[in-house]
Design a protein around this motif. Structure first.
Motif, PDB file in Angstrom:
ATOM      1  N   LEU A 137      96.195  26.822  33.865  1.00  0.00           N
ATOM      2  CA  LEU A 137      96.956  26.922  32.613  1.00  0.00           C
ATOM      3  C   LEU A 137      97.144  28.375  32.203  1.00  0.00           C
ATOM      4  O   LEU A 137      98.219  28.760  31.705  1.00  0.00           O
ATOM      5  CB  LEU A 137      96.235  26.135  31.509  1.00  0.00           C
ATOM      6  N   LYS A 138      96.090  29.191  32.422  1.00  0.00           N
ATOM      7  CA  LYS A 138      96.216  30.613  32.097  1.00  0.00           C
ATOM      8  C   LYS A 138      97.288  31.272  32.975  1.00  0.00           C
ATOM      9  O   LYS A 138      98.092  32.074  32.493  1.00  0.00           O
ATOM     10  CB  LYS A 138      94.872  31.309  32.294  1.00  0.00           C
ATOM     11  N   LYS A 139      97.284  30.926  34.278  1.00  0.00           N
ATOM     12  CA  LYS A 139      98.282  31.485  35.180  1.00  0.00           C
ATOM     13  C   LYS A 139      99.693  31.052  34.770  1.00  0.00           C
ATOM     14  O   LYS A 139     100.633  31.860  34.752  1.00  0.00           O
ATOM     15  CB  LYS A 139      97.997  31.041  36.612  1.00  0.00           C
ATOM     16  N   GLN A 140      99.838  29.747  34.443  1.00  0.00           N
ATOM     17  CA  GLN A 140     101.144  29.260  34.009  1.00  0.00           C
ATOM     18  C   GLN A 140     101.587  29.949  32.715  1.00  0.00           C
ATOM     19  O   GLN A 140     102.763  30.299  32.556  1.00  0.00           O
ATOM     20  CB  GLN A 140     101.089  27.747  33.814  1.00  0.00           C
ATOM     21  N   ASN A 141     100.634  30.149  31.809  1.00  0.00           N
ATOM     22  CA  ASN A 141     100.950  30.823  30.551  1.00  0.00           C
ATOM     23  C   ASN A 141     101.405  32.257  30.802  1.00  0.00           C
ATOM     24  O   ASN A 141     102.391  32.731  30.202  1.00  0.00           O
ATOM     25  CB  ASN A 141      99.721  30.793  29.640  1.00  0.00           C
ATOM     26  N   GLN A 142     100.689  32.945  31.689  1.00  0.00           N
ATOM     27  CA  GLN A 142     101.074  34.314  32.010  1.00  0.00           C
ATOM     28  C   GLN A 142     102.439  34.357  32.675  1.00  0.00           C
ATOM     29  O   GLN A 142     103.264  35.250  32.393  1.00  0.00           O
ATOM     30  CB  GLN A 142     100.009  34.944  32.919  1.00  0.00           C
TER      31      GLN A 142
END
Length: 206
Positions: A137-142
């Motif tokens: 989710l952090k990667k997708q958010n970034q």
């Protein structure tokens, strides 16, 4: 005759005492071997033996003689010294039971330990899975932030281009308008001279 009468009454009293006593569970004490007699005393003949830890049923007892009448598991009735009876099971009987209890408790503890280990492993897997999901989710958010930044830059660039085109169009309109105004001014200045010259030419011809 009198002696027989005393023996009769003694036997009757003993029988009543035995009948008055309730049957109770007893155990042969931890002596290795106990002789049992046909009557309440060592003067009576030995009718057998009982081993340490054997369970017997207390039928009655003769406190004066210090003997108890018992019945073994085979249903045989005999007399045994009171001091060789115990209300608690002997060590020979209790030790296997205690060992079985220890074994059962050890098995339960092992089962509980295995269960807790399995639960801990499952929780660790869930935590690891949750960490993986959070990282994704952090990667997708970034990635979305990067896309948003790129889109904003493109919008800003498009806005600059649009402003430049608008300025160009405005300048073109100004130039067209200025040209039209200049032509109109020239026509306004030249037309009166042309008209007056034609009039003069017409007069000379007349």
């Amino acid at each position: 005759m009198l002696k027989l009468r005393h023996i009769y009454f003694a036997a009757l009293g003993l029988g009543l005492a035995c009948a008055a006593s309730a049957d109770e569970q007893r155990y042969v004490s931890d002596d290795l071997l106990t002789y049992i007699h046909s009557g309440p005393g060592n003067q009576y003949r030995i009718v057998g033996t009982l081993n340490s830890g054997d369970a017997v049923t207390l039928i009655g007892q003769n406190d004066d003689a210090g003997f108890a009448q018992v019945r073994n598991e085979k249903g045989r009735t005999a007399w045994i010294p009171l001091d060789q009876l115990s209300a608690q099971p002997s060590l020979r009987t209790r030790v296997p039971a205690l060992e079985q209890q220890v074994q059962d408790l050890t098995q339960k503890l092992n089962t509980l330990d295995a269960g807790w280990n399995q639960r801990t492993a499952n929780m660790q897997k869930k935590v690891a899975t949750s960490d993986g999901v959070i990282n994704d989710l952090k990667k997708q958010n970034q990635a979305l932030k990067d896309q948003l930044t790129t889109a904003q830059k493109k919008v800003n660039a498009a806005a600059v281009q649009l402003d430049d085109k608008q300025r160009t169009i405005i300048m073109q309109w100004f130039m067209y308008g200025g040209g039209v105004a200049g032509v109109g001014l020239l026509l306004g200045l030249l037309l009166p001279h042309i008209i007056s010259r034609r009039k003069k030419d017409n007069r000379w011809m007349n």
